[in-house]
Enzyme design. Structure first.
Site, PDB file in Angstrom:
ATOM      1  CE1 TYR A 147      -8.701   3.733   5.667  1.00  0.00           C
ATOM      2  CE2 TYR A 147      -8.158   3.891   3.347  1.00  0.00           C
ATOM      3  CZ  TYR A 147      -8.981   3.429   4.350  1.00  0.00           C
ATOM      4  OH  TYR A 147     -10.075   2.657   4.028  1.00  0.00           O
ATOM      5  CG  ASP A 242      -0.226   1.229   2.056  1.00  0.00           C
ATOM      6  OD1 ASP A 242      -0.353   0.997   0.828  1.00  0.00           O
ATOM      7  OD2 ASP A 242      -1.191   1.408   2.816  1.00  0.00           O
ATOM      8  CE  LYS A 270      -6.494   4.221  -3.494  1.00  0.00           C
ATOM      9  NZ  LYS A 270      -6.024   4.522  -2.184  1.00  0.00           N
TER      10      LYS A 270
HETATM   11  C1  LIG Z   1      -6.457   3.576  -0.968  1.00  0.00           C
HETATM   12  C2  LIG Z   1      -5.446   3.093  -0.032  1.00  0.00           C
HETATM   13  C3  LIG Z   1      -5.575   1.870   0.646  1.00  0.00           C
HETATM   14  C4  LIG Z   1      -6.822   1.035   0.568  1.00  0.00           C
HETATM   15  O1  LIG Z   1      -7.070   0.566  -0.699  1.00  0.00           O
HETATM   16  P1  LIG Z   1      -8.575   0.059  -1.055  1.00  0.00           P
HETATM   17  O2  LIG Z   1      -8.446  -0.467  -2.435  1.00  0.00           O
HETATM   18  O3  LIG Z   1      -9.436   1.267  -0.921  1.00  0.00           O
HETATM   19  O4  LIG Z   1      -8.935  -0.985  -0.064  1.00  0.00           O
HETATM   20  C5  LIG Z   1      -4.521   1.425   1.409  1.00  0.00           C
HETATM   21  N1  LIG Z   1      -3.412   2.152   1.539  1.00  0.00           N
HETATM   22  C6  LIG Z   1      -3.255   3.349   0.933  1.00  0.00           C
HETATM   23  C7  LIG Z   1      -1.985   4.094   1.095  1.00  0.00           C
HETATM   24  C8  LIG Z   1      -4.269   3.857   0.148  1.00  0.00           C
HETATM   25  O5  LIG Z   1      -4.123   5.063  -0.428  1.00  0.00           O
END
Ligand SMILES: *Cc1c(COP(=O)(O)O)cnc(C)c1O
Length: 430
Positions: A147, A242, A270
């Site tokens: 994701y 990511d 995060k």
């Molecule tokens: C949480 C997450 C996202 C999205 O981040 P948001 O701040 O919720 O838009 C993208 N990539 C990874 C791996 C994530 O865990």
């Protein structure tokens, strides 16, 4: 054990549904994966959450990753309060942005320049745009079960077969938006090799959760990340790690520091926001310099580099610089993981356990989980029982099997041991 009373939460949820779609501002919060009514939170402190009915829970969600120091960490909160007093937004540069950029760069040597945005989604969306702009190619490779936020072109899981053309997972994403997206099974380097040798010249970037955390926690197999680095280099494809979840979580320098791999671009979020809305993307200088105003790839943000958010991020990273923190997180997480594993073993509950640092997962399945298809074999009904059993006993886990358990510095041995005891009790009801 008496059932907890959540009368006020139930009322709040009914009211919320009148004004907010599904009553929540992000779908998993609605408990769709486990049933029941979400609890509404009043406050958080350390490893505890208190709901509006006054129930207290040991929290293993940690706002879905950011709160590695627990809720309301006093040093971070103090800095935020001081920053707020100076005004909340200027729309002009500050020295705080330089400081946070420097901290990220020091932590991740692959990041030579970094741009701040407001969420992880914005970070991956922008990273893909710059990868496409830089390479002048359109196709993007992602992996099933990974994701990357709700970016249009990444909202596909792909069907069966390595090269199935993308079909969007969500209505509202035109087929045309995903026709350049290829989704492959995670941990399958042959599939990547095959696609790249056939279509390498069309592919702008490969984006991967270097350790996957959004299909539960799935660990890259030996040689997988190295393989991705090698293949992308060979075909002139931008490799994007990511690390929105894993950055400053699995180690200060993220997955890339653990595996000693330099991606071309990295996305963050995060933890770097210290609990405020921040995302970032960065990487090789020549790629990042294709962004406006130096280059032609446009990306902007009214609140990007927000002074309060930058302050929270700086405070967080300065605390995390201390290597002792990761050592202690490792020990606590190991204690929790070992305890959960023993409970399953003793109660003869089929389970597969994964962990990297303070991210862990118990999949209720008798098979190893190495990708999305094996993750999906998990018994989600059993997870729902686990979830509600733990919630009733005062332990708040993610309301879905396909999420990580996050341990923070605020969790003590006392809470961890109590968690294991509670799980023992819940396992009897399976
Ligand atoms: C949480 C997450 C996202 C999205 O981040 P948001 O701040 O919720 O838009 C993208 N990539 C990874 C791996 C994530 O865990």
């Amino acid at each position: 054990m008496s059932k907890i009373i959540t009368e006020k939460s139930q009322k709040a949820f009914a009211e919320a549904q009148n004004v907010i779609p599904g009553g929540v501002n992000s779908p998993v919060r609605a408990f769709g994966g486990v049933g029941g009514t979400p609890i509404f939170i009043k406050s958080g402190s350390g490893c505890y959450l208190t709901d509006i009915d006054g129930n207290k829970y040991v929290d293993y969600v940690g706002s879905w990753g950011p709160l590695i120091l627990g809720h309301a960490e006093p040093r971070v909160i103090k800095k935020i309060n001081e920053a707020v007093a100076n005004g909340t937004s200027y729309g002009a540069p500050t020295e705080l942005e330089i400081k946070l950029a420097q901290l990220v760069k020091e932590a991740m040597p692959s990041v030579e320049k970094v741009r701040m945005v407001n969420s992880g989604t914005e970070a991956t969306m922008s990273a893909i745009r710059v990868a496409r702009g830089y390479t002048k190619r359109d196709a993007v490779v992602k992996f099933d079960g990974c994701y990357h936020g709700h970016v249009d072109s990444l909202l596909i899981q792909a069907g069966s077969g390595a090269t199935t053309l993308g079909t969007p997972t969500s209505p509202g994403v035109p087929q045309d938006f995903v026709k350049h997206t290829i989704s492959l099974p995670y941990n399958d380097i042959d599939a990547v090799n095959e696609v790249c040798s056939r279509r390498g010249k069309e592919i702008a970037c490969i984006i991967v959760e270097a350790v996957a955390g959004n299909m539960g926690v799935v660990i890259p197999q030996k040689g997988y990340l190295e393989g991705l680095r090698e293949i992308t280099k060979k075909h002139g494809i931008i490799l994007i790690f990511d690390e929105v979840m894993t950055g400053f979580r699995v180690a200060y320098g993220g997955v890339q520091s653990l595996y000693n791999i330099k991606p071309d671009l990295t996305t963050l979020g995060k933890i770097i926001g210290g609990g405020l809305p921040v995302g970032a993307y960065g990487g090789r200088k020549e790629i990042m310099d294709s962004i406006s105003p130096v280059g032609a790839v446009y990306q902007a943000g009214t609140l990007s580099g927000n002074p309060v958010a930058m302050t929270a991020g700086i405070a967080m990273l300065e605390i995390l610089k201390d290597a002792k923190i990761y050592k202690s997180l490792e020990e606590k997480s190991q204690r929790l993981a070992a305890g959960m594993e023993k409970v399953c073993k003793d109660a003869k509950i089929p389970a597969y356990h994964t962990r990297i640092g303070s991210m862990l997962c118990t999949f209720f399945t008798d098979q190893p989980v190495t990708d999305y298809s094996t993750a999906k074999k998990s018994d989600t009904k059993r997870y729902a029982k686990f979830f509600h059993g733990m919630l009733e006993r005062g332990f708040y886990f993610a309301p879905s099997q396909f999420e990580a358990v996050f341990v923070s510095t605020a969790h003590g041995e006392k809470e961890i041991d109590a968690t294991i005891e509670a799980f023992k009790d819940v396992a009897k009801t399976f």
